[in-house]
Structure formats: structure tokens, C-alpha cells
Write a protein that holds these residues in place. Structure first.
Motif, short mmCIF file in Angstrom:
data_model
loop_
_atom_site.label_atom_id
_atom_site.label_comp_id
_atom_site.label_asym_id
_atom_site.label_seq_id
_atom_site.Cartn_x
_atom_site.Cartn_y
_atom_site.Cartn_z
N ILE A 60 13.65 31.83 4.94
CA ILE A 60 13.15 32.40 6.14
C ILE A 60 13.95 33.43 6.80
O ILE A 60 13.63 34.49 6.87
N ASP A 61 15.07 32.90 7.05
CA ASP A 61 15.96 33.76 7.93
C ASP A 61 17.56 33.61 7.54
O ASP A 61 18.11 32.85 8.32
N ALA A 62 17.62 34.10 6.33
CA ALA A 62 19.31 33.88 5.80
C ALA A 62 20.30 34.33 7.17
O ALA A 62 21.18 33.67 7.16
N ASP A 63 20.05 35.42 7.83
CA ASP A 63 20.89 35.72 8.77
C ASP A 63 21.13 34.56 9.85
O ASP A 63 22.32 34.65 10.69
N ASP A 64 20.09 33.64 10.22
CA ASP A 64 20.21 32.78 11.07
C ASP A 64 20.23 31.51 10.73
O ASP A 64 20.48 30.44 11.29
N ALA A 65 20.45 31.22 9.36
CA ALA A 65 20.68 29.88 8.90
C ALA A 65 22.08 29.38 9.02
O ALA A 65 22.91 30.27 8.90
N PRO A 66 22.19 28.05 8.83
CA PRO A 66 23.67 27.67 9.07
C PRO A 66 24.37 28.01 8.00
O PRO A 66 24.00 28.25 6.89
N THR A 67 25.66 28.27 8.15
CA THR A 67 26.72 28.42 7.41
C THR A 67 27.43 27.09 6.52
O THR A 67 27.17 26.13 7.20
N PRO A 68 27.95 27.43 5.62
CA PRO A 68 28.77 26.04 5.07
C PRO A 68 29.82 25.48 6.01
O PRO A 68 29.63 24.35 5.94
N ALA A 69 30.43 26.33 6.85
CA ALA A 69 31.29 25.58 7.77
C ALA A 69 30.31 24.91 8.81
O ALA A 69 30.84 24.00 9.23
N ASP A 70 29.20 25.70 9.33
CA ASP A 70 28.45 25.05 10.48
C ASP A 70 27.95 23.62 9.66
O ASP A 70 27.98 22.74 10.51
N LEU A 71 27.70 23.54 8.57
CA LEU A 71 26.99 22.43 7.96
C LEU A 71 28.19 21.33 7.92
O LEU A 71 28.04 19.87 8.12
N THR A 72 29.40 21.71 7.43
CA THR A 72 30.28 20.76 7.52
C THR A 72 30.89 20.27 8.98
O THR A 72 31.06 18.95 9.30
N ALA A 73 30.97 21.12 9.82
CA ALA A 73 31.32 21.04 11.10
C ALA A 73 29.98 19.84 11.64
O ALA A 73 30.55 18.88 12.49
N ALA A 74 28.79 20.05 11.39
CA ALA A 74 27.85 18.97 11.85
C ALA A 74 27.95 17.83 11.31
O ALA A 74 27.85 16.70 11.88
N LEU A 75 28.27 17.81 9.93
CA LEU A 75 28.65 16.56 9.41
C LEU A 75 29.70 15.65 9.90
O LEU A 75 29.75 14.34 10.09
N ARG A 76 30.62 16.44 10.36
CA ARG A 76 31.94 15.59 11.18
C ARG A 76 31.46 15.18 12.17
O ARG A 76 32.07 14.03 12.69
N THR A 77 30.71 15.85 13.20
CA THR A 77 30.41 15.44 14.30
C THR A 77 29.35 14.16 14.25
O THR A 77 29.51 13.13 14.99
N ILE A 78 28.61 14.11 13.41
CA ILE A 78 27.59 13.05 13.10
C ILE A 78 28.50 11.82 12.53
O ILE A 78 28.25 10.82 13.30
N ALA A 79 29.31 12.02 11.79
CA ALA A 79 30.10 10.98 11.09
C ALA A 79 30.95 10.35 12.18
O ALA A 79 31.11 9.08 12.47
N ALA A 80 31.34 11.30 13.14
CA ALA A 80 32.23 10.83 14.17
C ALA A 80 31.59 9.84 15.23
O ALA A 80 32.21 8.89 15.95
N SER A 81 30.32 9.97 15.29
CA SER A 81 29.46 9.36 16.17
C SER A 81 28.89 8.13 15.87
O SER A 81 28.28 7.15 16.55
N LEU A 82 29.18 7.63 14.59
CA LEU A 82 28.53 6.42 13.78
C LEU A 82 29.53 5.30 14.01
O LEU A 82 30.53 5.56 14.28
#
Length: 190
Positions: A168-190
Motif C-alpha cells: 500500500i505505501d512502501a515509504d511509510d511501511a516499517p523497516t527491518p530495523a523497526d520490526l526488530t526494535a518492536a520485537l525487542r520491546t514486546i519480548a522485554a515486556s513479557l
């Protein structure tokens, strides 16, 4: 190759060139070097052939992504590095495979009217979940079916969601670094 395989390969090429909804029987015949009668004889009709072509194209794309994961792992990367490398490859692959990926959305619209399309999509997702569990975490779906389904389902949800955002919008889609950072945030809160 025989007419059956020629038709299938021609239909896959047409999906890349024209998409699912815009591909005609004549396009496939021209791309495959066969004849119109071959479609009915070998596939029972145009819809069955297009569905088989879509299934083949998506399967090929999934295997390409799996190979990217396995090759990244072979290079001795950490889990996070491998995760980012995979997402970089997946996001980059959207440009090459965009017509086929968009064709999946055409198929989604058809699944309420075609049990065969629904079955193809459901089976493909089931297989993909097993594949993601195996290639990301080495989970054998035969030995640990529930765990493989849980892990694979999470990856399938990520893939579907990220893929939709990139299409839909490649320019505003998450980057690989964004996805990794989000995963780390989620994992840290579990």
C-alpha cells in the motif's frame, strides 16, 4: 515439458505481467505456445489454471524467502541479525513479486464464491506456518505440531501485515530495523 506444464508456466508468467484479474485465456495460450482447448482439457477451465498458477507462484516466492532465511543463518548471524536480513529480503522482494502478491488479494475476494480458492489459500497458509516455524526456529511440525503452528502463525501474521503495508505505501511501511526494535520491546515486556 508437455502442454499441462507449458500452460502452468505460461499462466505464472501472465500473473507477473498482467495480474490475476486481467489475465485472459488468450494471454496464457500466447505465453505457453499451446491452444485454447488445452486449458479445458488439462485444467477443466481458466479459473482452475489461474488458481494453480497462483499457487505455484506463491509457493515459489515462499521458498525463495525460506532460502533467504536459511542462507542468512549459515552466515553465523545472531537471531536479530538474521531476522532483519530476512525482512530486508522480503521487503525488497515485493518489487519483483508485486503482481503475484497483488493477485493474492484478487484470490481473497474470490474465496467466498469458490471453495477451491478458499481451500488453496487455507492449505497454503497451513504449509507456510510449518515452513516459517522450521526455517526460523528449527521446529519440526511433525514432532511439535502445536508449537510449530503457534510460532508459524505469528510469522504468518507478521508477513501478511508487513506485506500489506509495503504494497500500500512502501515509504511509510516499517523497516527491518523497526520490526526488530518492536520485537525487542514486546519480548522485554513479557
Amino acid at each position: 515439458m508437455g502442454h499441462r506444464e507449458d500452460l502452468l508456466e505460461g499462466a505464472v508468467r501472465c500473473l507477473y505481467e498482467k495480474g490475476y484479474a486481467r489475465t485472459t485465456a488468450r494471454d496464457i495460450v500466447e505465453a505457453s505456445g499451446t491452444n485454447l482447448g488445452s486449458i479445458g482439457y488439462h485444467y477443466g477451465g481458466m479459473t482452475n489454471l489461474l488458481n494453480a498458477a497462483l499457487e505455484r507462484a506463491i509457493e515459489n516466492w515462499g521458498l525463495e524467502l525460506a532460502e533467504a532465511i536459511m542462507s542468512a543463518d549459515a552466515e553465523g548471524l545472531t537471531g536479530a541479525e538474521r531476522f532483519e536480513r530476512y525482512w530486508a529480503h522480503m521487503i525488497d522482494a515485493v518489487a519483483t513479486h508485486r503482481p503475484v502478491l497483488m493477485a493474492t488479494y484478487d484470490a481473497f475476494v474470490q474465496m467466498d464464491h469458490s471453495p477451491d480458492v478458499r481451500r488453496m489459500i487455507a492449505n497454503g497458509m497451513r504449509d507456510a506456518r510449518k515452513l516459517w516455524a522450521e526455517v526460523f526456529h528449527g521446529i519440526d511440525a511433525e514432532l511439535e505440531p502445536q508449537r510449530a503452528d503457534q510460532v508459524g502463525s505469528l510469522y504468518q501474521a507478521l508477513i501478511s501485515g508487513v506485506l500489506t503495508q509495503v504494497l500500500i505505501d512502501a515509504d511509510d511501511a516499517p523497516t527491518p530495523a523497526d520490526l526488530t526494535a518492536a520485537l525487542r520491546t514486546i519480548a522485554a515486556s513479557l
